[in-house]
Design a protein around this motif. Structure first.
Motif, mmCIF file in Angstrom:
data_model
loop_
_atom_site.group_PDB
_atom_site.id
_atom_site.type_symbol
_atom_site.label_atom_id
_atom_site.label_comp_id
_atom_site.label_asym_id
_atom_site.label_seq_id
_atom_site.Cartn_x
_atom_site.Cartn_y
_atom_site.Cartn_z
ATOM 1 N N ASP A 283 45.116 36.848 38.382
ATOM 2 C CA ASP A 283 46.305 36.206 38.941
ATOM 3 C C ASP A 283 47.075 35.463 37.864
ATOM 4 O O ASP A 283 48.283 35.247 37.981
ATOM 5 C CB ASP A 283 45.892 35.204 40.023
ATOM 6 C CG ASP A 283 45.104 35.872 41.130
ATOM 7 O OD1 ASP A 283 45.717 36.587 41.937
ATOM 8 O OD2 ASP A 283 43.860 35.731 41.154
ATOM 9 N N ARG B 267 36.605 40.154 40.637
ATOM 10 C CA ARG B 267 37.548 40.276 41.765
ATOM 11 C C ARG B 267 36.870 40.998 42.938
ATOM 12 O O ARG B 267 36.936 40.558 44.083
ATOM 13 C CB ARG B 267 38.792 41.041 41.290
ATOM 14 C CG ARG B 267 39.936 41.193 42.290
ATOM 15 C CD ARG B 267 40.660 39.879 42.575
ATOM 16 N NE ARG B 267 40.080 39.165 43.691
ATOM 17 C CZ ARG B 267 40.256 37.856 43.933
ATOM 18 N NH1 ARG B 267 40.987 37.109 43.135
ATOM 19 N NH2 ARG B 267 39.699 37.288 44.966
ATOM 20 N N GLN C 53 41.494 32.447 43.244
ATOM 21 C CA GLN C 53 42.259 33.060 42.148
ATOM 22 C C GLN C 53 41.383 33.323 40.922
ATOM 23 O O GLN C 53 40.358 32.674 40.739
ATOM 24 C CB GLN C 53 43.396 32.115 41.721
ATOM 25 C CG GLN C 53 44.499 31.937 42.742
ATOM 26 C CD GLN C 53 45.013 30.499 42.738
ATOM 27 O OE1 GLN C 53 44.408 29.610 43.336
ATOM 28 N NE2 GLN C 53 46.130 30.269 42.074
#
Ligand code: PBG
Length: 351
Positions: free
Chosen positions: A269, A201, A213
Protein backbone atom coordinates in the motif's frame (compact mmCIF):
# COMPACT_ATOMS: atom_id res chain seq x y z
CA UNK A 1 13.48 42.00 6.97
CA UNK A 2 14.92 44.95 5.13
CA UNK A 3 13.92 45.49 1.57
CA UNK A 4 16.56 45.51 -1.09
CA UNK A 5 16.14 48.62 -3.16
CA UNK A 6 16.87 48.40 -6.88
CA UNK A 7 20.36 49.69 -7.12
CA UNK A 8 21.96 51.49 -9.99
CA UNK A 9 25.26 50.29 -8.63
CA UNK A 10 24.77 46.57 -9.35
CA UNK A 11 27.79 45.09 -11.01
CA UNK A 12 27.24 44.05 -14.66
CA UNK A 13 27.27 40.36 -15.56
CA UNK A 14 30.94 39.41 -15.93
CA UNK A 15 30.22 37.46 -19.12
CA UNK A 16 28.95 40.49 -20.97
CA UNK A 17 31.65 41.96 -23.07
CA UNK A 18 29.85 45.22 -23.40
CA UNK A 19 27.96 45.86 -20.24
CA UNK A 20 25.40 48.65 -20.34
CA UNK A 21 26.30 51.71 -18.43
CA UNK A 22 25.31 51.17 -14.79
CA UNK A 23 22.53 53.74 -14.94
CA UNK A 24 20.95 51.89 -17.93
CA UNK A 25 21.03 48.46 -16.28
CA UNK A 26 17.49 47.11 -15.80
CA UNK A 27 17.47 43.50 -14.71
CA UNK A 28 14.43 41.59 -15.94
CA UNK A 29 14.94 38.85 -13.40
CA UNK A 30 15.43 39.67 -9.77
CA UNK A 31 14.61 36.41 -7.92
CA UNK A 32 15.41 38.16 -4.68
CA UNK A 33 12.16 40.17 -4.90
CA UNK A 34 10.20 37.09 -3.85
CA UNK A 35 12.54 36.58 -0.91
CA UNK A 36 12.46 40.11 0.42
CA UNK A 37 10.37 39.41 3.50
CA UNK A 38 8.87 36.60 5.49
CA UNK A 39 5.38 37.05 4.03
CA UNK A 40 6.77 37.02 0.48
CA UNK A 41 8.76 33.89 1.13
CA UNK A 42 5.76 32.16 2.66
CA UNK A 43 3.64 33.15 -0.32
CA UNK A 44 5.88 31.44 -2.87
CA UNK A 45 6.94 28.48 -0.72
CA UNK A 46 6.64 25.25 -2.72
CA UNK A 47 6.73 22.61 -0.01
CA UNK A 48 5.49 22.41 3.54
CA UNK A 49 6.25 20.04 6.35
CA UNK A 50 3.38 19.31 8.71
CA UNK A 51 3.00 17.00 11.66
CA UNK A 52 0.96 14.75 9.36
CA UNK A 53 4.19 13.90 7.54
CA UNK A 54 5.86 12.35 10.57
CA UNK A 55 6.20 8.76 11.71
CA UNK A 56 8.03 8.22 15.00
CA UNK A 57 10.09 5.04 15.45
CA UNK A 58 10.37 3.96 19.10
CA UNK A 59 12.35 1.24 20.88
CA UNK A 60 10.84 -1.05 23.48
CA UNK A 61 12.52 -2.99 26.30
CA UNK A 62 11.31 -5.40 28.97
CA UNK A 63 10.50 -4.44 32.55
CA UNK A 64 8.36 -1.68 33.97
CA UNK A 65 8.74 2.06 34.46
CA UNK A 66 12.07 1.97 32.69
CA UNK A 67 13.71 4.16 30.12
CA UNK A 68 17.21 3.50 28.94
CA UNK A 69 19.30 5.94 26.90
CA UNK A 70 20.68 4.86 23.52
CA UNK A 71 24.19 6.30 23.72
CA UNK A 72 24.75 6.67 20.00
CA UNK A 73 21.39 8.44 19.55
CA UNK A 74 21.35 11.38 21.98
CA UNK A 75 17.79 12.11 23.08
CA UNK A 76 16.49 8.66 22.09
CA UNK A 77 15.55 6.11 24.77
CA UNK A 78 14.23 2.57 24.95
CA UNK A 79 10.90 2.39 26.75
CA UNK A 80 9.39 -0.37 28.84
CA UNK A 81 5.88 -1.15 27.58
CA UNK A 82 4.13 1.09 30.13
CA UNK A 83 6.48 3.96 29.24
CA UNK A 84 5.91 3.26 25.54
CA UNK A 85 2.23 3.89 26.19
CA UNK A 86 3.12 7.31 27.68
CA UNK A 87 5.31 8.02 24.63
CA UNK A 88 2.48 7.01 22.30
CA UNK A 89 0.09 9.31 24.14
CA UNK A 90 2.56 12.13 23.70
CA UNK A 91 2.83 11.43 19.98
CA UNK A 92 -0.94 11.31 19.63
CA UNK A 93 -1.26 14.54 21.61
CA UNK A 94 1.02 16.19 19.06
CA UNK A 95 -1.09 14.77 16.19
CA UNK A 96 1.70 12.56 14.91
CA UNK A 97 -0.26 10.07 12.77
CA UNK A 98 1.70 6.91 13.51
CA UNK A 99 4.55 5.32 15.41
CA UNK A 100 6.79 2.40 14.42
CA UNK A 101 7.76 -0.11 17.11
CA UNK A 102 11.14 -1.85 17.37
CA UNK A 103 12.08 -4.25 20.17
CA UNK A 104 15.27 -4.72 22.13
CA UNK A 105 14.93 -8.45 22.71
CA UNK A 106 16.57 -10.00 25.75
CA UNK A 107 19.72 -11.79 24.49
CA UNK A 108 18.53 -14.99 26.20
CA UNK A 109 15.45 -14.99 23.98
CA UNK A 110 17.42 -14.77 20.73
CA UNK A 111 18.01 -17.99 18.81
CA UNK A 112 19.05 -18.98 15.27
CA UNK A 113 15.40 -19.17 14.16
CA UNK A 114 14.21 -15.91 15.69
CA UNK A 115 11.46 -17.88 17.46
CA UNK A 116 10.60 -14.98 19.75
CA UNK A 117 9.23 -13.12 16.71
CA UNK A 118 6.33 -15.57 16.66
CA UNK A 119 5.57 -15.44 20.37
CA UNK A 120 2.29 -13.64 21.08
CA UNK A 121 3.70 -12.19 24.31
CA UNK A 122 6.81 -10.70 22.74
CA UNK A 123 7.61 -7.04 23.37
CA UNK A 124 6.14 -5.80 20.11
CA UNK A 125 2.83 -7.60 20.71
CA UNK A 126 2.67 -6.39 24.31
CA UNK A 127 3.35 -2.83 23.18
CA UNK A 128 0.75 -3.04 20.40
CA UNK A 129 -1.97 -4.25 22.73
CA UNK A 130 -1.17 -1.71 25.44
CA UNK A 131 -0.88 1.22 23.05
CA UNK A 132 -4.02 0.26 21.09
CA UNK A 133 -5.98 0.12 24.32
CA UNK A 134 -4.75 3.53 25.51
CA UNK A 135 -4.50 5.45 22.21
CA UNK A 136 -6.75 3.68 19.69
CA UNK A 137 -6.49 6.44 17.08
CA UNK A 138 -2.72 6.35 16.74
CA UNK A 139 -1.43 4.34 13.76
CA UNK A 140 0.72 1.37 14.80
CA UNK A 141 3.42 0.21 12.43
CA UNK A 142 5.33 -2.96 13.19
CA UNK A 143 8.56 -4.14 11.66
CA UNK A 144 8.70 -7.53 9.99
CA UNK A 145 12.22 -8.98 9.94
CA UNK A 146 13.99 -11.43 12.21
CA UNK A 147 17.13 -9.49 13.17
CA UNK A 148 16.07 -8.35 16.67
CA UNK A 149 15.26 -11.99 17.48
CA UNK A 150 18.06 -14.01 15.88
CA UNK A 151 21.28 -14.95 17.64
CA UNK A 152 23.19 -14.16 14.41
CA UNK A 153 21.54 -10.76 13.92
CA UNK A 154 20.36 -11.42 10.36
CA UNK A 155 16.90 -10.58 9.08
CA UNK A 156 16.43 -14.13 7.81
CA UNK A 157 17.14 -17.77 8.59
CA UNK A 158 20.61 -19.08 7.80
CA UNK A 159 22.08 -22.27 6.43
CA UNK A 160 25.83 -21.99 6.79
CA UNK A 161 26.66 -18.56 5.42
CA UNK A 162 23.54 -18.31 3.30
CA UNK A 163 20.47 -16.26 4.19
CA UNK A 164 17.59 -18.45 3.09
CA UNK A 165 14.90 -16.63 1.14
CA UNK A 166 11.78 -18.74 0.83
CA UNK A 167 12.14 -20.40 4.23
CA UNK A 168 12.46 -16.93 5.76
CA UNK A 169 9.39 -15.62 3.94
CA UNK A 170 7.29 -18.42 5.45
CA UNK A 171 8.36 -17.29 8.94
CA UNK A 172 7.82 -13.60 8.13
CA UNK A 173 4.20 -14.33 7.22
CA UNK A 174 3.70 -15.86 10.67
CA UNK A 175 5.45 -12.90 12.27
CA UNK A 176 3.16 -10.49 10.41
CA UNK A 177 0.05 -12.40 11.53
CA UNK A 178 1.29 -12.40 15.11
CA UNK A 179 1.61 -8.60 14.95
CA UNK A 180 -1.76 -8.11 13.22
CA UNK A 181 -3.46 -10.18 15.92
CA UNK A 182 -1.89 -7.89 18.53
CA UNK A 183 -3.41 -4.85 16.85
CA UNK A 184 -0.82 -3.60 14.35
CA UNK A 185 -2.39 -1.34 11.72
CA UNK A 186 0.49 -1.43 9.26
CA UNK A 187 2.90 -4.28 8.64
CA UNK A 188 6.28 -3.02 7.50
CA UNK A 189 8.61 -5.71 6.14
CA UNK A 190 12.20 -4.43 6.37
CA UNK A 191 13.91 -7.74 5.65
CA UNK A 192 14.43 -7.41 1.85
CA UNK A 193 13.66 -11.06 1.11
CA UNK A 194 12.23 -11.59 -2.39
CA UNK A 195 8.49 -12.15 -2.60
CA UNK A 196 7.68 -11.35 0.99
CA UNK A 197 5.11 -8.64 0.28
CA UNK A 198 2.90 -10.98 -1.77
CA UNK A 199 3.22 -13.72 0.83
CA UNK A 200 2.42 -11.41 3.73
CA UNK A 201 -0.53 -9.88 1.84
CA UNK A 202 -1.96 -13.32 1.14
CA UNK A 203 -1.40 -14.40 4.73
CA UNK A 204 -3.12 -11.32 6.14
CA UNK A 205 -6.06 -11.66 3.76
CA UNK A 206 -6.65 -15.31 4.49
CA UNK A 207 -6.66 -14.60 8.21
CA UNK A 208 -9.23 -11.80 8.08
CA UNK A 209 -6.78 -8.89 8.08
CA UNK A 210 -7.73 -7.39 4.70
CA UNK A 211 -7.75 -3.94 6.31
CA UNK A 212 -4.18 -4.14 7.58
CA UNK A 213 -1.85 -2.11 5.36
CA UNK A 214 1.58 -3.09 4.12
CA UNK A 215 4.32 -0.48 4.07
CA UNK A 216 7.20 -2.10 2.22
CA UNK A 217 10.79 -1.20 2.87
CA UNK A 218 11.01 -1.49 -0.90
CA UNK A 219 14.38 0.09 -1.64
CA UNK A 220 16.49 -0.61 1.38
CA UNK A 221 20.23 -0.25 1.00
CA UNK A 222 23.04 -2.05 2.83
CA UNK A 223 24.04 1.04 4.75
CA UNK A 224 26.58 2.10 7.35
CA UNK A 225 23.98 4.60 8.56
CA UNK A 226 22.11 1.86 10.47
CA UNK A 227 24.90 1.62 13.05
CA UNK A 228 23.18 3.42 15.96
CA UNK A 229 19.91 1.52 15.36
CA UNK A 230 21.81 -1.71 15.77
CA UNK A 231 23.02 -0.41 19.13
CA UNK A 232 19.44 0.40 20.05
CA UNK A 233 18.12 -3.09 19.27
CA UNK A 234 21.31 -4.87 20.31
CA UNK A 235 22.22 -6.35 16.93
CA UNK A 236 25.65 -4.71 16.62
CA UNK A 237 26.77 -7.37 19.10
CA UNK A 238 25.03 -10.25 17.39
CA UNK A 239 25.44 -9.54 13.67
CA UNK A 240 27.71 -11.98 11.88
CA UNK A 241 29.05 -10.58 8.61
CA UNK A 242 26.95 -8.06 6.70
CA UNK A 243 23.61 -7.80 4.91
CA UNK A 244 24.83 -7.27 1.36
CA UNK A 245 23.25 -10.42 -0.05
CA UNK A 246 19.79 -9.04 0.62
CA UNK A 247 19.98 -5.27 1.15
CA UNK A 248 20.75 -3.17 -1.92
CA UNK A 249 24.08 -1.94 -3.24
CA UNK A 250 24.36 1.83 -2.57
CA UNK A 251 25.69 2.25 -6.12
CA UNK A 252 22.36 1.29 -7.70
CA UNK A 253 19.40 3.39 -8.75
CA UNK A 254 17.49 1.56 -11.56
CA UNK A 255 17.45 -1.50 -9.33
CA UNK A 256 15.54 0.51 -6.72
CA UNK A 257 12.78 1.09 -9.27
CA UNK A 258 12.57 -2.63 -9.98
CA UNK A 259 12.38 -3.41 -6.27
CA UNK A 260 9.63 -0.84 -5.76
CA UNK A 261 7.72 -2.09 -8.80
CA UNK A 262 7.76 -5.66 -7.47
CA UNK A 263 6.49 -4.56 -4.08
CA UNK A 264 3.68 -2.49 -5.61
CA UNK A 265 2.65 -5.38 -7.87
CA UNK A 266 2.77 -7.70 -4.85
CA UNK A 267 0.29 -5.49 -3.06
CA UNK A 268 2.22 -2.93 -1.01
CA UNK A 269 0.00 0.00 0.00
CA UNK A 270 2.98 2.25 0.68
CA UNK A 271 6.61 2.04 -0.30
CA UNK A 272 9.70 3.28 1.46
CA UNK A 273 13.23 4.29 0.59
CA UNK A 274 15.89 3.82 3.22
CA UNK A 275 18.21 5.47 4.30
CA UNK A 276 16.85 8.93 3.61
CA UNK A 277 19.13 11.89 3.05
CA UNK A 278 21.86 10.12 1.07
CA UNK A 279 19.12 8.60 -1.15
CA UNK A 280 16.87 11.55 -1.97
CA UNK A 281 17.52 10.93 -5.67
CA UNK A 282 15.87 7.53 -5.21
CA UNK A 283 12.89 9.06 -3.40
CA UNK A 284 12.41 11.45 -6.31
CA UNK A 285 12.65 8.72 -8.96
CA UNK A 286 10.31 6.40 -7.09
CA UNK A 287 7.69 9.08 -6.58
CA UNK A 288 7.87 10.27 -10.19
CA UNK A 289 7.84 6.78 -11.66
CA UNK A 290 5.02 5.22 -9.65
CA UNK A 291 3.08 8.04 -8.01
CA UNK A 292 2.42 5.81 -4.99
CA UNK A 293 2.43 6.80 -1.33
CA UNK A 294 6.17 7.07 -0.83
CA UNK A 295 8.02 7.32 2.46
CA UNK A 296 11.62 7.86 3.42
CA UNK A 297 13.36 6.68 6.57
CA UNK A 298 15.73 9.21 8.06
CA UNK A 299 17.72 6.49 9.76
CA UNK A 300 19.58 6.36 13.03
CA UNK A 301 22.96 7.38 11.58
CA UNK A 302 21.45 10.46 9.96
CA UNK A 303 19.90 11.42 13.28
CA UNK A 304 23.15 10.72 15.11
CA UNK A 305 25.17 12.90 12.73
CA UNK A 306 22.94 15.93 13.24
CA UNK A 307 22.74 15.42 16.99
CA UNK A 308 26.48 14.90 17.35
CA UNK A 309 27.34 18.02 15.37
CA UNK A 310 24.71 20.02 17.29
CA UNK A 311 26.07 18.64 20.54
CA UNK A 312 29.48 20.03 19.65
CA UNK A 313 27.96 23.38 18.77
CA UNK A 314 29.03 22.90 15.15
CA UNK A 315 25.59 23.53 13.74
CA UNK A 316 22.16 24.63 14.92
CA UNK A 317 20.47 21.30 15.61
CA UNK A 318 16.88 22.48 15.32
CA UNK A 319 17.47 24.29 12.06
CA UNK A 320 19.37 21.32 10.64
CA UNK A 321 16.49 19.06 11.72
CA UNK A 322 13.85 21.15 9.95
CA UNK A 323 16.01 21.62 6.86
CA UNK A 324 16.62 17.88 6.63
CA UNK A 325 12.89 17.16 6.95
CA UNK A 326 11.76 19.65 4.31
CA UNK A 327 14.34 18.08 1.99
CA UNK A 328 12.29 14.86 2.06
CA UNK A 329 9.15 16.76 1.06
CA UNK A 330 11.02 18.53 -1.71
CA UNK A 331 12.23 15.17 -3.01
CA UNK A 332 8.61 14.00 -3.22
CA UNK A 333 8.16 11.96 -0.06
CA UNK A 334 4.67 11.81 1.43
CA UNK A 335 6.11 11.27 4.87
CA UNK A 336 9.25 10.56 6.87
CA UNK A 337 10.11 8.05 9.55
CA UNK A 338 12.30 10.09 11.85
CA UNK A 339 13.62 10.00 15.39
CA UNK A 340 13.06 13.77 15.34
CA UNK A 341 9.28 13.30 15.02
CA UNK A 342 8.35 14.55 18.49
CA UNK A 343 10.86 17.38 18.48
CA UNK A 344 9.80 18.45 14.99
CA UNK A 345 6.10 18.26 15.90
CA UNK A 346 6.77 20.47 18.92
CA UNK A 347 8.68 22.93 16.76
CA UNK A 348 5.84 23.03 14.23
CA UNK A 349 3.27 23.52 16.99
CA UNK A 350 5.24 26.38 18.55
CA UNK A 351 6.10 28.09 15.26
C1 PBG B 1 16.26 -4.29 10.44
C2 PBG B 1 16.09 -2.82 10.44
C3 PBG B 1 17.15 -1.91 10.42
C4 PBG B 1 16.60 -0.65 10.49
C5 PBG B 1 15.21 -0.79 10.53
N1 PBG B 1 14.91 -2.16 10.50
C6 PBG B 1 18.61 -2.13 10.45
C7 PBG B 1 19.22 -3.11 9.57
O1 PBG B 1 18.73 -3.42 8.47
O2 PBG B 1 20.26 -3.61 9.99
C8 PBG B 1 17.42 0.59 10.55
C9 PBG B 1 16.80 1.81 11.08
C10 PBG B 1 17.75 2.87 11.46
O3 PBG B 1 18.97 2.80 11.24
O4 PBG B 1 17.26 3.86 12.01
N2 PBG B 1 15.35 -5.08 9.83
Amino acid sequence: MSQTKPSAKLAPFPSRAEAPAPEKLALTHRPRRNRKSDWARRLVRENVLTTDDLIWPIFVIGGEKRTEAVTSMPGVVRYSVDEAVRAAEKAAGLHIPAIAIFPYTDPDLRDPHGSEALHDQNLVCQACRAIKAAVPDLGLITDVALDPYTSHGHDGLMRGEEILNDETVAVLVKQALNQARAGADVIAPSDMMDGRVAAIRAGLDSDGFQHVQVMAYAAKYASAFYGPFRDAVGTNKTLVGDKRTYQMDPANSDEALREVEHDILEGADMVMVKPGMPYLDIVRRVKETFGQPTFAYQVSGEYAMIMAAAGHGWLDGDRAMMESLIAFKRAGADGVLTYFAVRAAEALRDA
